[in-house]
Design an enzyme around this catalytic site. Structure first.
Site, mmCIF file in Angstrom:
data_model
loop_
_atom_site.group_PDB
_atom_site.id
_atom_site.type_symbol
_atom_site.label_atom_id
_atom_site.label_comp_id
_atom_site.label_asym_id
_atom_site.label_seq_id
_atom_site.Cartn_x
_atom_site.Cartn_y
_atom_site.Cartn_z
ATOM 1 N N LYS A 138 31.247 16.448 75.532
ATOM 2 C CA LYS A 138 31.102 16.083 74.116
ATOM 3 C C LYS A 138 31.539 14.638 73.846
ATOM 4 O O LYS A 138 30.977 13.967 72.974
ATOM 5 C CB LYS A 138 31.909 17.045 73.243
ATOM 6 C CG LYS A 138 31.639 18.521 73.518
ATOM 7 C CD LYS A 138 30.176 18.885 73.509
ATOM 8 C CE LYS A 138 29.956 20.336 73.872
ATOM 9 N NZ LYS A 138 28.537 20.656 74.120
ATOM 10 N N ARG A 198 18.996 23.484 76.141
ATOM 11 C CA ARG A 198 18.359 24.726 76.584
ATOM 12 C C ARG A 198 17.562 25.323 75.437
ATOM 13 O O ARG A 198 17.601 24.809 74.312
ATOM 14 C CB ARG A 198 19.444 25.726 76.988
ATOM 15 C CG ARG A 198 20.460 25.943 75.871
ATOM 16 C CD ARG A 198 21.462 27.021 76.173
ATOM 17 N NE ARG A 198 22.609 26.995 75.292
ATOM 18 C CZ ARG A 198 22.644 27.409 74.038
ATOM 19 N NH1 ARG A 198 21.546 27.888 73.482
ATOM 20 N NH2 ARG A 198 23.747 27.354 73.313
ATOM 21 N N HIS A 202 32.816 31.036 64.215
ATOM 22 C CA HIS A 202 32.003 29.943 64.763
ATOM 23 C C HIS A 202 30.784 30.442 65.537
ATOM 24 O O HIS A 202 30.162 29.672 66.271
ATOM 25 C CB HIS A 202 32.842 29.022 65.653
ATOM 26 C CG HIS A 202 34.048 28.455 64.967
ATOM 27 N ND1 HIS A 202 33.970 27.571 63.922
ATOM 28 C CD2 HIS A 202 35.369 28.688 65.172
ATOM 29 C CE1 HIS A 202 35.184 27.255 63.512
ATOM 30 N NE2 HIS A 202 36.055 27.924 64.244
ATOM 31 N N GLU A 241 38.186 15.176 65.672
ATOM 32 C CA GLU A 241 37.204 14.748 64.675
ATOM 33 C C GLU A 241 37.746 14.995 63.275
ATOM 34 O O GLU A 241 38.510 15.936 63.050
ATOM 35 C CB GLU A 241 35.915 15.579 64.799
ATOM 36 C CG GLU A 241 34.971 15.174 65.886
ATOM 37 C CD GLU A 241 33.713 16.021 65.851
ATOM 38 O OE1 GLU A 241 32.781 15.666 66.559
ATOM 39 O OE2 GLU A 241 33.665 17.030 65.127
#
Length: 508
Positions: free
Chosen positions: A120, A296, A239, A204
């Protein structure tokens, strides 16, 4: 560009996605090969494929994640290509590279593209370089607690701590207060180490009232890249997505166009090939930022297929064969509205615990605009070793309101006994005012929990009453048919006719 016809595909996966890939391959005249673990000997994908091979014990680490065994089977049965589906080895750069080395086409992106988007932090750097907006935060791995404290004080609370190698909510922590920073950092790193073997994290800024918007992209080997518009995936629990729809109810044409352009730029930044998804986070004012890329096919791809009219699995295979995309961006349009509900074998009244077991009866919904991608059947035993999702219910209609009504009808028709499922919970989502008005974000389930769960408790009794009523109705009909047949056979004495009519009666 070298174009090589793929004649045989090994599907390195199981469940509904394996069955779905087999269907597209069959329509393309491509021979299919299934692989299965001990627990999946009687699975639907084993029955559907042209060939099937056992690859190991039930735990996925000893079967569906066993690269050596899957490559060995592919070479033994002379498969030209491997389709990884989603999950398992689908975003494993080492597996993609192994396929290359063995001369087997990996139906997916290059190992370099997977690596570029898999980490990431590396992905954030690539997106910044490509001019794609990212959430304010760090572009380096954070391992020191004092350093984390300093960075968070600079960014300002609240923040999200995320695993660098993460996904699916694992290794992710929301920090709202300074006293939570150290404990959240430690627990995120510990979970990341367990899940991904890498404890590095990044930080973040947390976006308040976030919407999860993602764009489907397709790219060929000739450098052509298009997007197939957005999916709204904000109905989430822990999530994990529960319901998805397209188009997004909060989107407008101007923002859609800009996000689509950024999605294409993001894919091109890593020389992407095949089907992928660019995920964004968006606030109520329609400000959006890059989150990550899934390299994917995704679970929710059928709603894009339905609205845009493109079979994504077929396009994946054509791209892998070296064909250019058969359309340009301006050829693609959104038509109507599609919704997908994920059906899980889980006990919604017991904190959504997985509920594996034997299915004693299943009736899947049918009718105009209804698609059900599943793999279970009456008598099938859902194993404990894998994700408890047992099917995806997808509906399409001309308008969002009609699509919601169609989904309600389809969920009502969907009957599964023997295991507990999330069907009634999904019905309540379709009935919730916030969802029906399109005014929801990723806090939807948390905000509406009382409404969604209260009715479910009541339905435990309703379900019992319904089952009793169904049984009484069934036996009553059976008795009437027996009387009718007995009268009929009394008039027509043929033993064969009598036998056939009795068999028909018993099947009611």
């Amino acid at each position: 560009m070298d174009q090589r016809k793929i004649k045989k595909v090994l599907i390195a996966n199981r469940g509904e996605i394996a069955v779905r890939i087999i269907r597209s391959c069959r329509e393309m005249g491509i021979h299919t090969v299934a692989v299965f673990s001990d627990a999946d000997r009687s699975a639907m994908h084993v029955r559907y494929a042209g060939e099937a091979y056992h690859i190991g014990p039930s735990p996925s680490s000893e079967s569906y994640l066993n690269m050596d065994k899957i490559i060995e089977v592919a070479k033994m049965c002379k498969a030209d290509a491997i389709h990884p589906g989603y999950g398992f080895l689908s975003e494993n750069a080492s597996f993609s590279r192994r396929c290359q080395q063995e001369g087997i086409k990996f139906i997916g992106p290059s190992p370099e593209a997977i690596e570029g988007m898999g980490d990431k932090i590396t992905a954030r750097r690539s997106m910044i370089a490509a001019g794609v907006p990212v959430v304010p935060g760090t572009t380096d791995k954070v391992t020191d607690e004092n350093e984390a404290m300093t960075i968070i004080q600079q960014i300002g609370l609240p923040v999200m701590i995320k695993a660098s190698a993460g996904g699916g909510g694992k290794g992710m922590r929301l920090v709202k207060e300074e006293s939570q920073i150290i404990s959240s950092l430690r627990s995120a790193r510990s979970e990341a180490k367990t899940a991904f073997g890498d404890d590095s994290v990044y930080i973040e800024k947390y976006i308040e009232s976030p919407h999860h918007i993602e764009f489907q992209v397709l790219a060929d080997q000739q450098g052509n890249t298009v997007h197939l518009f957005e999916r709204e995936c904000s109905v989430q629990r822990r999530h994990q997505k529960v319901v998805e729809e397209t188009p997004s109810p909060i989107m407008n044409p101007e923002v859609r166009s800009r996000m689509g352009e950024y999605a294409v730029a993001a894919a091109k930044a890593v020389n992407y090939e095949g089907a992928g998804t660019i995920e964004f986070i968006m606030d109520d004012n329609l400000n959006f930022y890059f989150l990550e890329m899934n390299t994917r096919l995704q679970v929710e791809h059928p709603i894009t297929e339905r609205v845009v009219g493109v079979d994504l699995v077929k396009e994946q295979i054509r791209v892998a064969e070296g064909h250019p995309l058969p359309f340009r961006q301006e050829d693609l349009k959104q038509s109507g509205h599609a919704i997908e509900c994920r059906i899980y074998a889980e006990d919604t009244d017991n904190n959504f615990m997985p509920n594996p077991g034997t299915i004693t009866h299943i009736t899947e919904p049918l009718g105009l605009g209804v698609r059900c991608d599943g793999y279970v059947y009456t008598g099938y035993t859902i194993p404990i070793y894998y994700d408890p999702m047992i099917s995806k219910l997808i509906v399409w209609a001309q308008t969002r309101e009609e699509a919601i009504q169609r989904m309600r009808r389809a969920l009502y028709e969907y009957k599964i006994t023997g295991v507990k499922t999330s069907i009634r919970f999904l019905e309540r989502i379709m009935e919730a005012d916030d969802f029906r008005k399109g005014k929801y974000n990723t806090h939807f389930i948390e905000k509406n929990q009382k409404f969604l769960m209260a009715q479910t408790e009541c339905d435990m009794y309703c379900e019992d009453l319904a089952l009793i009523a169904t049984f009484v109705d069934y036996t009553d009909k059976l008795e009437k048919v027996r009387i009718t047949i007995d009268n009929a056979t009394a008039r027509h004495g043929s033993d064969w006719k009598q036998f056939g009519r009795r068999q028909s009666a018993y099947r009611l």
